[in-house]
Design a protein around this motif. Sequence first.
Motif, PDB file in Angstrom:
ATOM      1  N   TRP A 199      -2.400  -3.666  -4.085  1.00  0.00           N
ATOM      2  CA  TRP A 199      -2.674  -2.230  -4.102  1.00  0.00           C
ATOM      3  C   TRP A 199      -2.351  -1.651  -5.462  1.00  0.00           C
ATOM      4  O   TRP A 199      -1.345  -1.987  -6.070  1.00  0.00           O
ATOM      5  CB  TRP A 199      -1.856  -1.533  -3.021  1.00  0.00           C
ATOM      6  CG  TRP A 199      -2.272  -1.966  -1.667  1.00  0.00           C
ATOM      7  CD1 TRP A 199      -1.626  -2.865  -0.864  1.00  0.00           C
ATOM      8  CD2 TRP A 199      -3.449  -1.574  -0.961  1.00  0.00           C
ATOM      9  NE1 TRP A 199      -2.332  -3.038   0.298  1.00  0.00           N
ATOM     10  CE2 TRP A 199      -3.451  -2.259   0.267  1.00  0.00           C
ATOM     11  CE3 TRP A 199      -4.495  -0.697  -1.240  1.00  0.00           C
ATOM     12  CZ2 TRP A 199      -4.451  -2.095   1.212  1.00  0.00           C
ATOM     13  CZ3 TRP A 199      -5.497  -0.541  -0.293  1.00  0.00           C
ATOM     14  CH2 TRP A 199      -5.466  -1.236   0.916  1.00  0.00           C
ATOM     15  N   SER A 231      -7.707   1.973   1.599  1.00  0.00           N
ATOM     16  CA  SER A 231      -6.414   2.593   1.832  1.00  0.00           C
ATOM     17  C   SER A 231      -6.582   3.919   2.568  1.00  0.00           C
ATOM     18  O   SER A 231      -7.547   4.645   2.362  1.00  0.00           O
ATOM     19  CB  SER A 231      -5.718   2.846   0.501  1.00  0.00           C
ATOM     20  OG  SER A 231      -4.518   3.561   0.711  1.00  0.00           O
ATOM     21  N   GLU A 261       0.817  -1.209   0.000  1.00  0.00           N
ATOM     22  CA  GLU A 261       0.000   0.000   0.000  1.00  0.00           C
ATOM     23  C   GLU A 261       0.858   1.270   0.000  1.00  0.00           C
ATOM     24  O   GLU A 261       0.592   2.216  -0.737  1.00  0.00           O
ATOM     25  CB  GLU A 261      -0.915  -0.030   1.219  1.00  0.00           C
ATOM     26  CG  GLU A 261      -1.883   1.108   1.305  1.00  0.00           C
ATOM     27  CD  GLU A 261      -2.752   1.026   2.554  1.00  0.00           C
ATOM     28  OE1 GLU A 261      -3.717   1.794   2.611  1.00  0.00           O
ATOM     29  OE2 GLU A 261      -2.477   0.219   3.466  1.00  0.00           O
TER      30      GLU A 261
END
Length: 109
Positions: free
Chosen positions: A81, A67, A2
């Motif tokens: 991600w 996120s 992420e």
Amino acid sequence: REEKAARAYDLAALKYWGPTTTTNFPINNYEKEMEEMQHMTRQEFIASIRRACFGCRKSSGFSRGASIYRGVTRHHQHGRWQARIGRVAGNKDLYLGTFSMFCLCICYQ
């Protein structure tokens, strides 16, 4: 991971909108990259971000949830991600890549 996708978003935002744009991390984290991007077109820079992710190993974990970073979402099928930057081609998003645990570790850390 992420955070890698968030950094890719930040770099693209800095290239497209300049140092006054909102980023996920402090702008001073990107001094080296900002100097390097001055010598590239937008298209070349986006291609370099995408190349940095090419061939990354798959993450061993599966991240869940939304996120906390701007420009980052979790792909609904494989859970990795992905980073996108909006408002660059009319009202369309520009896809920056899908990021696993080891993406951008050499070029952008």
